[in-house]
Design a protein around this motif. Sequence first.
Motif, PDB file in Angstrom:
ATOM      1  N   MET A   1       0.833  -1.217   0.000  1.00 52.12           N
ATOM      2  CA  MET A   1       0.000   0.000   0.000  1.00 52.12           C
ATOM      3  C   MET A   1       0.865   1.264   0.000  1.00 52.12           C
ATOM      4  SD  MET A   1      -3.143   0.103  -0.342  1.00 52.12           S
ATOM      5  CE  MET A   1      -4.378   1.357  -0.478  1.00 52.12           C
ATOM      6  N   ARG A   2       1.991   1.171   0.742  1.00 53.92           N
ATOM      7  CA  ARG A   2       2.902   2.320   0.814  1.00 53.92           C
ATOM      8  C   ARG A   2       3.463   2.628  -0.576  1.00 53.92           C
ATOM      9  NH1 ARG A   2       8.096   1.796   1.479  1.00 53.92           N
ATOM     10  NH2 ARG A   2       9.299   3.694   1.801  1.00 53.92           N
ATOM     11  N   ALA A   3       3.805   1.561  -1.284  1.00 55.76           N
ATOM     12  CA  ALA A   3       4.352   1.733  -2.633  1.00 55.76           C
ATOM     13  C   ALA A   3       3.301   2.344  -3.553  1.00 55.76           C
ATOM     14  CB  ALA A   3       4.818   0.383  -3.182  1.00 55.76           C
ATOM     15  N   PHE A   4       2.051   1.893  -3.411  1.00 54.85           N
ATOM     16  CA  PHE A   4       0.979   2.445  -4.242  1.00 54.85           C
ATOM     17  C   PHE A   4       0.840   3.946  -4.003  1.00 54.85           C
ATOM     18  CE2 PHE A   4      -3.405   3.985  -4.047  1.00 54.85           C
ATOM     19  CZ  PHE A   4      -3.711   3.976  -5.397  1.00 54.85           C
ATOM     20  N   TRP A   5       0.774   4.349  -2.731  1.00 55.37           N
ATOM     21  CA  TRP A   5       0.589   5.781  -2.437  1.00 55.37           C
ATOM     22  C   TRP A   5       1.768   6.606  -2.939  1.00 55.37           C
ATOM     23  CZ3 TRP A   5      -3.773   7.917  -1.926  1.00 55.37           C
ATOM     24  CH2 TRP A   5      -4.834   7.238  -1.331  1.00 55.37           C
ATOM     25  N   ALA A   6       2.967   6.056  -2.717  1.00 55.97           N
ATOM     26  CA  ALA A   6       4.157   6.792  -3.178  1.00 55.97           C
ATOM     27  C   ALA A   6       4.108   6.969  -4.701  1.00 55.97           C
ATOM     28  CB  ALA A   6       5.415   6.040  -2.770  1.00 55.97           C
ATOM     29  N   LEU A   7       3.719   5.903  -5.404  1.00 55.50           N
ATOM     30  CA  LEU A   7       3.640   5.990  -6.866  1.00 55.50           C
ATOM     31  C   LEU A   7       2.494   6.901  -7.307  1.00 55.50           C
ATOM     32  CD1 LEU A   7       4.365   2.320  -8.008  1.00 55.50           C
ATOM     33  CD2 LEU A   7       5.700   4.343  -8.584  1.00 55.50           C
ATOM     34  N   TYR A   8       1.389   6.848  -6.584  1.00 54.96           N
ATOM     35  CA  TYR A   8       0.229   7.687  -6.920  1.00 54.96           C
ATOM     36  C   TYR A   8       0.587   9.179  -6.778  1.00 54.96           C
ATOM     37  CZ  TYR A   8      -4.423   9.801  -6.519  1.00 54.96           C
ATOM     38  OH  TYR A   8      -5.521  10.595  -6.689  1.00 54.96           O
ATOM     39  N   VAL A   9       1.215   9.510  -5.657  1.00 57.05           N
ATOM     40  CA  VAL A   9       1.637  10.911  -5.451  1.00 57.05           C
ATOM     41  C   VAL A   9       2.635  11.314  -6.540  1.00 57.05           C
ATOM     42  CG1 VAL A   9       2.892  12.456  -3.877  1.00 57.05           C
ATOM     43  CG2 VAL A   9       1.185  10.868  -2.974  1.00 57.05           C
ATOM     44  N   HIS A  10       3.528  10.400  -6.853  1.00 58.55           N
ATOM     45  CA  HIS A  10       4.527  10.652  -7.908  1.00 58.55           C
ATOM     46  C   HIS A  10       3.833  10.911  -9.254  1.00 58.55           C
ATOM     47  CE1 HIS A  10       7.793   9.841 -10.685  1.00 58.55           C
ATOM     48  NE2 HIS A  10       7.093   8.847 -11.191  1.00 58.55           N
ATOM     49  N   GLU A  11       2.837  10.081  -9.561  1.00 53.80           N
ATOM     50  CA  GLU A  11       2.095  10.249 -10.820  1.00 53.80           C
ATOM     51  C   GLU A  11       1.409  11.613 -10.857  1.00 53.80           C
ATOM     52  OE1 GLU A  11       1.776   8.326 -13.474  1.00 53.80           O
ATOM     53  OE2 GLU A  11       2.847   6.571 -12.768  1.00 53.80           O
ATOM     54  N   LEU A  12       0.744  11.943  -9.750  1.00 53.35           N
ATOM     55  CA  LEU A  12       0.009  13.216  -9.731  1.00 53.35           C
ATOM     56  C   LEU A  12       0.948  14.408  -9.854  1.00 53.35           C
ATOM     57  CD1 LEU A  12      -2.897  12.906  -7.147  1.00 53.35           C
ATOM     58  CD2 LEU A  12      -2.959  12.701  -9.623  1.00 53.35           C
ATOM     59  N   ARG A  13       2.104  14.306  -9.217  1.00 51.60           N
ATOM     60  CA  ARG A  13       3.076  15.405  -9.332  1.00 51.60           C
ATOM     61  C   ARG A  13       3.532  15.565 -10.774  1.00 51.60           C
ATOM     62  NH1 ARG A  13       7.869  15.872  -5.496  1.00 51.60           N
ATOM     63  NH2 ARG A  13       7.843  17.896  -6.501  1.00 51.60           N
ATOM     64  N   GLY A  14       3.690  14.436 -11.452  1.00 45.83           N
ATOM     65  CA  GLY A  14       4.100  14.492 -12.859  1.00 45.83           C
ATOM     66  C   GLY A  14       3.002  15.008 -13.776  1.00 45.83           C
ATOM     67  N   LEU A  15       1.768  14.908 -13.303  1.00 44.88           N
ATOM     68  CA  LEU A  15       0.621  15.294 -14.142  1.00 44.88           C
ATOM     69  C   LEU A  15      -0.019  16.596 -13.673  1.00 44.88           C
ATOM     70  CD1 LEU A  15      -1.082  11.777 -14.316  1.00 44.88           C
ATOM     71  CD2 LEU A  15       0.025  12.925 -16.222  1.00 44.88           C
ATOM     72  N   TRP A  16       0.644  17.330 -12.788  1.00 45.77           N
ATOM     73  CA  TRP A  16      -0.031  18.463 -12.150  1.00 45.77           C
ATOM     74  C   TRP A  16      -0.504  19.511 -13.169  1.00 45.77           C
ATOM     75  CZ3 TRP A  16       1.284  23.605 -12.247  1.00 45.77           C
ATOM     76  CH2 TRP A  16       2.561  23.917 -12.700  1.00 45.77           C
ATOM     77  N   VAL A  17       0.250  19.660 -14.249  1.00 48.57           N
ATOM     78  CA  VAL A  17      -0.149  20.657 -15.261  1.00 48.57           C
ATOM     79  C   VAL A  17      -1.517  20.278 -15.844  1.00 48.57           C
ATOM     80  CG1 VAL A  17       0.416  21.633 -17.516  1.00 48.57           C
ATOM     81  CG2 VAL A  17       2.210  21.244 -15.850  1.00 48.57           C
ATOM     82  N   TYR A  18      -1.680  18.991 -16.107  1.00 45.41           N
ATOM     83  CA  TYR A  18      -2.935  18.510 -16.701  1.00 45.41           C
ATOM     84  C   TYR A  18      -4.065  18.540 -15.669  1.00 45.41           C
ATOM     85  CZ  TYR A  18       0.473  16.980 -20.068  1.00 45.41           C
ATOM     86  OH  TYR A  18       1.507  16.956 -20.963  1.00 45.41           O
ATOM     87  N   LEU A  19      -3.706  18.243 -14.425  1.00 45.80           N
ATOM     88  CA  LEU A  19      -4.703  18.241 -13.352  1.00 45.80           C
ATOM     89  C   LEU A  19      -5.246  19.661 -13.130  1.00 45.80           C
ATOM     90  CD1 LEU A  19      -5.924  16.265 -11.257  1.00 45.80           C
ATOM     91  CD2 LEU A  19      -4.137  16.974  -9.686  1.00 45.80           C
ATOM     92  N   VAL A  20      -4.325  20.601 -12.997  1.00 46.73           N
ATOM     93  CA  VAL A  20      -4.731  21.999 -12.777  1.00 46.73           C
ATOM     94  C   VAL A  20      -5.422  22.535 -14.035  1.00 46.73           C
ATOM     95  CG1 VAL A  20      -3.870  24.341 -12.342  1.00 46.73           C
ATOM     96  CG2 VAL A  20      -2.944  22.412 -11.056  1.00 46.73           C
ATOM     97  N   GLY A  21      -4.880  22.187 -15.206  1.00 47.32           N
ATOM     98  CA  GLY A  21      -5.484  22.630 -16.470  1.00 47.32           C
ATOM     99  C   GLY A  21      -6.922  22.144 -16.600  1.00 47.32           C
ATOM    100  N   GLY A  22      -7.137  20.870 -16.296  1.00 49.59           N
ATOM    101  CA  GLY A  22      -8.485  20.295 -16.368  1.00 49.59           C
ATOM    102  C   GLY A  22      -9.426  20.972 -15.400  1.00 49.59           C
ATOM    103  N   ALA A  23      -8.924  21.228 -14.193  1.00 50.70           N
ATOM    104  CA  ALA A  23      -9.764  21.879 -13.181  1.00 50.70           C
ATOM    105  C   ALA A  23     -10.123  23.297 -13.617  1.00 50.70           C
ATOM    106  CB  ALA A  23      -9.034  21.901 -11.841  1.00 50.70           C
ATOM    107  N   LEU A  24      -9.167  24.004 -14.217  1.00 52.22           N
ATOM    108  CA  LEU A  24      -9.434  25.383 -14.653  1.00 52.22           C
ATOM    109  C   LEU A  24     -10.446  25.413 -15.805  1.00 52.22           C
ATOM    110  CD1 LEU A  24      -5.900  27.063 -14.482  1.00 52.22           C
ATOM    111  CD2 LEU A  24      -7.869  27.459 -12.981  1.00 52.22           C
ATOM    112  N   VAL A  25     -10.284  24.483 -16.749  1.00 52.83           N
ATOM    113  CA  VAL A  25     -11.238  24.400 -17.864  1.00 52.83           C
ATOM    114  C   VAL A  25     -12.636  24.121 -17.317  1.00 52.83           C
ATOM    115  CG1 VAL A  25     -11.930  22.987 -19.848  1.00 52.83           C
ATOM    116  CG2 VAL A  25      -9.560  23.710 -19.616  1.00 52.83           C
ATOM    117  N   SER A  26     -12.695  23.189 -16.382  1.00 56.56           N
ATOM    118  CA  SER A  26     -13.982  22.840 -15.786  1.00 56.56           C
ATOM    119  C   SER A  26     -14.572  24.034 -15.042  1.00 56.56           C
ATOM    120  CB  SER A  26     -13.775  21.661 -14.824  1.00 56.56           C
ATOM    121  OG  SER A  26     -14.967  21.368 -14.173  1.00 56.56           O
TER     122      SER A  26
END
Lengths: 258, 229
Positions: free
Chosen positions: A1-26
């Motif tokens: 589970m620890r590995a999953f969370w670490a990877l999930y946070v890592h993924e989100l950090r790598g995708l933050w531009v798309y995450l924030v972009g999507g939220a702003l468009v919405s």
Amino acid sequence: MRAFWALYVHELRGLWVYLVGGALVSLAFNLYLATRRGVWGFDDIAGWATMFMALLTFLALVLGAWVVQREWDNGTVYQLLALPVGGCAIVGAKFAAAATLVLVPMLMTFTSLMGTYWPTGVSFWAPVHHFGVHYEGSPPEATFAYFSFGAFLPVALLYSFWGVFLRIVSIWVRSAWRLFTGAAILGIWMYSWRLLDFFGRSYTGTLTVPWPGGLLVRGDDVTLYFVSLPLVPVVVALAAALVLFWFTGRLVERHVEV
Amino acid sequence: MVEARGVGKRFGRVWALRDVSLTVPRGVICGLLGVNGAGKSTLLRILAGVQRPTQGEVRIGGHRPGRVTKARVAFVPESDHLYRWMDVQDALNFTATFFEDFNHGRARELLRLMQLEPSSSISSLSRGFRARLKLVLALARDADLVLLDEPLSGIDPISRDRIVEGILRGYRPLRSTVLIATHLVGEVETMLDRVVFLHNGRVVLDEGAEALRAARGLSVEAIYREVLA
């Protein structure tokens, strides 16, 4: 589970531009829809919001495949596959990241739609109403019924996972990946309409679970309505999803290579 | 530490490796030397657990490549595998999250040696500095086995010296096994205890570097040219 969370946070950090972009468009889209209140009817506004959410579910399929593909394109897959973590943690983090990218704007749209109409009578007692009518779903006197977050949420989750799954399987299959991916996308689209139909139905006399199905319009009254999902297919679907998830994890761990 | 028995790897109809058998004991710095397409990278990827052999068997410390061995192996591929959105410190933290053997003190020393700033963005680093960072991430770990795939390829001479110094300073005292795949033999010759020549996916020579030099009266680089010409 620890590995999953670490990877999930890592993924989100790598995708933050798309995450924030999507939220702003919405945000921009929903602010615009909110300003149309009183100019457009509820059905127009809810229709656009529903279409936006439906588009997001299709985007989930692409994003699921893309979060896997970009590792190969960027050469970072070496780092990912050399980590001492299980395949399920890798698949889970990819799936969760793709789903988050879609669920954030979807949730914003739903909240905005509810917020826009709250003063005019969105019933937050809808779950009670649902139990009161014995899981019978949408009452016949409704003028309009819109699928919304409740129905699109599982579809988006399914598509996110399907995108990750297809891309991983197609990397494994290699030579036949285009044919395989094309056939699978066609299949899942066809299946999705069945799925929405499944969410829209009323079930009586069977063991069911309540699920937020969408928005109901009765004249000026807008209500969140719940549908009744038969328990057996839901449990079977969840079990099948878990097996598929485990299988994909094994693929990554044992068969997918650079 | 490393044991390969009859390892073969096929891509489509082409065999990248054929019947490779190799045993590398702990604490040895071994050079996998060969021209392009000899199968060096494939062998390292198999040892790292990111590729699987078509035939034969590999053992790292007695285990088949998998989660257990990955925790003990530091792998530096030839390709640029760093996440561009990270800065140097992010990359160190990411590695430290997944590898318990990550040594923060040594990482700081290596950053100084390699003249890398923790706050530098990876996307702004030149190729040479990215190669240095890749090496820092591997050498900062107390890994039992370090696999370096062409660590000096395309790197300027000053960066090369830094990298060689980093390998020697970072790993000699810890008795870790180091496998370096390269075709730049002259650059790494001084640090090799043992050399394995690969040609067309097969091992054509496997000897101690010192014994080889003494027996033939030539440098490893000269022998490499002679054997693989």
